[in-house]
Every structure is written in structure tokens, then in C-alpha cells.
Design a protein around this motif. Sequence first.
Motif, PDB file in Angstrom:
ATOM      1  N   SER A  49      19.327  61.779  39.428  1.00 36.37           N
ATOM      2  CA  SER A  49      19.922  61.905  40.757  1.00 36.37           C
ATOM      3  C   SER A  49      20.175  63.391  41.009  1.00 36.37           C
ATOM      4  CB  SER A  49      21.234  61.112  40.849  1.00 36.37           C
ATOM      5  OG  SER A  49      21.793  61.266  42.148  1.00 36.37           O
ATOM      6  N   THR A 101      24.673  58.398  40.304  1.00 33.73           N
ATOM      7  CA  THR A 101      24.339  59.107  41.545  1.00 33.73           C
ATOM      8  C   THR A 101      25.238  60.329  41.606  1.00 33.73           C
ATOM      9  OG1 THR A 101      23.651  57.126  42.762  1.00 33.73           O
ATOM     10  CG2 THR A 101      24.342  59.024  44.073  1.00 33.73           C
ATOM     11  N   ASP A 108      25.367  53.913  44.491  1.00 32.06           N
ATOM     12  CA  ASP A 108      25.077  55.121  45.285  1.00 32.06           C
ATOM     13  C   ASP A 108      26.290  55.410  46.156  1.00 32.06           C
ATOM     14  OD1 ASP A 108      23.177  57.063  46.700  1.00 32.06           O
ATOM     15  OD2 ASP A 108      23.853  55.813  48.362  1.00 32.06           O
ATOM     16  N   HIS A 154      19.438  54.516  47.257  1.00 33.01           N
ATOM     17  CA  HIS A 154      20.055  55.766  47.713  1.00 33.01           C
ATOM     18  C   HIS A 154      19.987  55.788  49.239  1.00 33.01           C
ATOM     19  CE1 HIS A 154      20.784  57.486  43.821  1.00 33.01           C
ATOM     20  NE2 HIS A 154      19.513  57.547  43.495  1.00 33.01           N
TER      21      HIS A 154
END
Length: 504
Positions: A24, A85, A132, A181
Motif C-alpha cells: 500500500s 493500507t 482500506d 481501495h
Amino acid sequence: MSSTPVTGSSFTNPVLPGFHPDPSVCRVGADYYLACSSFEYFPGVPVFHSRDLVHWRQIGNALDRPEQLHLPPGTPSSGGVYAPTLRHHDGRFWLITTNVSGGGNLLFTATDPAGPWSDPIRLSEVEGIDPDLAWDEDGACWCTCAGVHQVRIDPHTGRTLGAPRRIWSGTPDAKAPEAPHLYRIGDHWYLMIAEGGTERGHAVSIARGPTPGGPFEPCPANPILTHRGTDHPIQNTGHADLVQGPDGSWWMVLLGVRPGGGTPGWHVLGRETFLAPVTWVDGWPVVGELSLTPPAPPWPLTPAPTAPVRDDFDADVLAPYWISPGHHPAQRLTTTKRPGWLTLEAGDPSLDDPDVTFLGRRQQHHSCRVRALVDPDRGSGGLAVRLDERHHYAVELAASGEVRVIARVGSLRTVVATRQATPGPLVLRIETTSASSPDGPRSGPDTVILGIEHADGTLDDLAALDGRYLSTEVAGGFTGRVIGLYAATHTIHADWLDYEPNDR
Ligand code: 6LW
């Protein structure tokens, strides 16, 4: 210390070789930051910095304190910390991830991504993995997880604000919609996911809609990225994240594997992080060349300082790339008890146990040579290449001077070779050599040579083992090879460890 920027025609993928899955990425000004999964290893969630998206330097690990990362005794390989994330919002860095072995979804913050990161904010009401984070124009924070489910949260308390909703879940009949995402780009909210499973069927798909919760219209060109059904050298491509450069260009980091050998192909380094360019056509992302040597980005590349070959264990603290399964390294080892030496106190007596005292670094090259000067003291231990507790090869030295090569493959554990050396410190070595091209359909990905260097410097190879048995296709799971030192009984010491890449 930054090197001189260079402009080149291409760069080398993977940009983060070795076991660095589920990347990420975010950008703050001219600085990019990236985080990866870490599973049963401690410290967890390695964090990297780059100025060019190509060269990355590890600046720390987000979860480097026991109170951040609870791994119950016996946590198995591929347990622990799944996909993170990493985002920057409101002047802070935010990292959300899932500890499947203890705690579920957890949120951490930091002002400096190199750390220290906060203690965890628990998201006990948020179900699922691959969380996310995205904030909308009103400052509302949306948490979207595999499945794909979304719920509004208070990121300061971890409380959910409303009921979770199932939103777009990818291509009908495609399995494992995960790695979501969410991005606000132009007039749309984009939801990008992985689907097809993290194996050869892996793919990236995307949809867009008017609000963070949709309704979402799938991209007509989905999947926007997959290598399934091809003989591309990069396989299992998926689990992607998007980032925009300061020049307005768009880029994708993603995981992939590099299988070797004949059929079906075996990957031994785990899922690695790759970089690909992205352009936009009719409001949809189009992924450009994803290859081992793609065209370089249109800006100078600043090579990151490479890790030294030798770690002398002279410093009071270990370099951030050292990891241990199941427990904080400091609980079992130290570089201060015998200055200039790493001292390892044995825990469980063998690499077969999840709670063995093992300190290793990710194997990042298909061909490499690892050597270490080991003093068994009154105990025993050695050098090992570990995929997990059921798949590892080791060269083990005892206080008596006896050297054994031990191979563990599934339920089989064998002493492959023994040698009697002079009692005392001895250089142990593991060398992996990958075939430049498969030698027939049945060839494995590499050969793992395990041996010693006698006091007079002569090399003595005790065994050459097929590397396919230390691959994910054989062992399963989500990690990759880690090479390092372990203590089997009592206390052992290591003066230094060399990791020498030998990829041509
Ligand atoms: C991760 C999921 C996946 O949570 O594998 O490749 C799982 N994608 O998104 C473990 O890495």
C-alpha cells in the motif's frame, strides 16, 4: 544519505524483491511511503520510503512493540498480520491492518512514518480483512474491507458509525473480491479490488460511482490487470494500490510472483512488490507495461543505499530488515551480552516449532550466498532457510563440533548429512542457485547448497537440495523464504552474517 539521481531508460521490477506482499502506497509532497504485510513475523508491517517509486529504503516497521502486535504462542506461519493500507490525512499517517491471530482490524497513526507508531485503535466492530481507509469531502472516514463491505468509522475511537453495507464485489462469479481501495479522482469515486484469489488467477478490477458507497459501475475493460493464462514471467498479479506523482502521472504498486523451474513453476521469494504506469482513458485507468525491465518514470531515479553485505551485529539495535517468527527479537536475542556478537537464547528446540528462536532476513534474490560465523558455545543452532515451520533446510552446529544438515518438508524431517568439525566457532553457509532456464518440465526453481567453511577456508558442501520444497506452490501460505540464524539448545552466538546477492 541519498545517491546521485540518474536518468535511465528502464528500471528493474520487482521494486521490492522478496516477501513484500499486499503493498500500500501514499505520497506526501515529493516523498512516497509504502507498507506491506508481515504475517507471523515480528516486527510487523515494514515501512519504506522512496523519492522515485523505483528505489525503496526501509525506514522501519510500524509494529515494533509487543503492545502493537499480539502474536499468541504457537501462531502458525501465515497467521498474524495481513494486508495493510497506508494513507496520509489531516497531517498524520494512518495505517490500518488486520491481525488475524490477535485483535482483528487495528488502526495506527504516526506523525513520522519511520515511527514511532501509536498503540492500536481497535476496530472491534469492523469485520473482514484487507481494510482500506478513505475520507470524503465532509471529512467522514470510510472503512472498506474484503467482501466487499463498507462502514463509516470514527478513526479516533475505532467505533463504527452506522451499519456495514455490501458494495460492489467485483466480476460476477469471480472469487475472493478483496484488497479494496477507494479513491476520489476527478468527478468519481473509484473502488479498485483484487479478485480471482492470490494465485495464478489473480486480477485487478475497478468500478466508479458518485459517492464513496456507490452505486458503482464496473469498468468495461475489467480486469484492468491480470497475467492469468499467460507465460508472463510475473504471475499472480493483483492486490494493487494507486498513487499520483507530483507531475500528475499515475502509478500502480501491486503484488506478483516470479515462478522458476519447469511446470507448474515454483515461486520461492514469496509475493513481491512491482510497479506499473497507469494512464486514464475515458475516465478509466489503463495499466501500462508491467515487466521485469519497464520504461523508467519520466524523472531522475535516486538509487537507495543498498544494505551492506555483512551485518557485524556491532550496533545495539538490529537493522529493520531482521525479523523473527512469533515473538519480538529482543525477547530472545541481544547484541550487547557479548559485544560485537549476536547472542541467541534458545526457545522451542527446533525450526519445526512456531516459537523457535530464529532471526532472519527476507531472501530477495533467486541466487544468493549467505554465510555466518557461529559459535555454538555450550549449545547448538545454525543457519537456515525457512519458508515455514514445516518447510525449511538448515545447517546446524553443535558444541561437540558435529555439523548436521536437516531438511524438513511437510511431515518428513531428515538429517541429510553430518560432518565432524573441530569444536568451536565455524562458518556456516547456504547458497541458492537458480537455473537460468528450466532444465526440462520437471526441473525445480533452484538448488539449495548447505555447507561449512573449515578453519583453513576450504569449502565443504554437505548437501545440495531441491528448492521446490521451499516454495509456496508446495508449502502453501502467504509468506516467502527467510534466511537466518536460529538457536536450538542453550545459547549460541554469531559474529557476523553475510548476505551476498548472486543474481545475474
Ligand atoms: C490478503 C489478501 C491477499 O489479505 O492475500 O493477495 C491475503 N491478496 O488481500 C494475504 O496476503
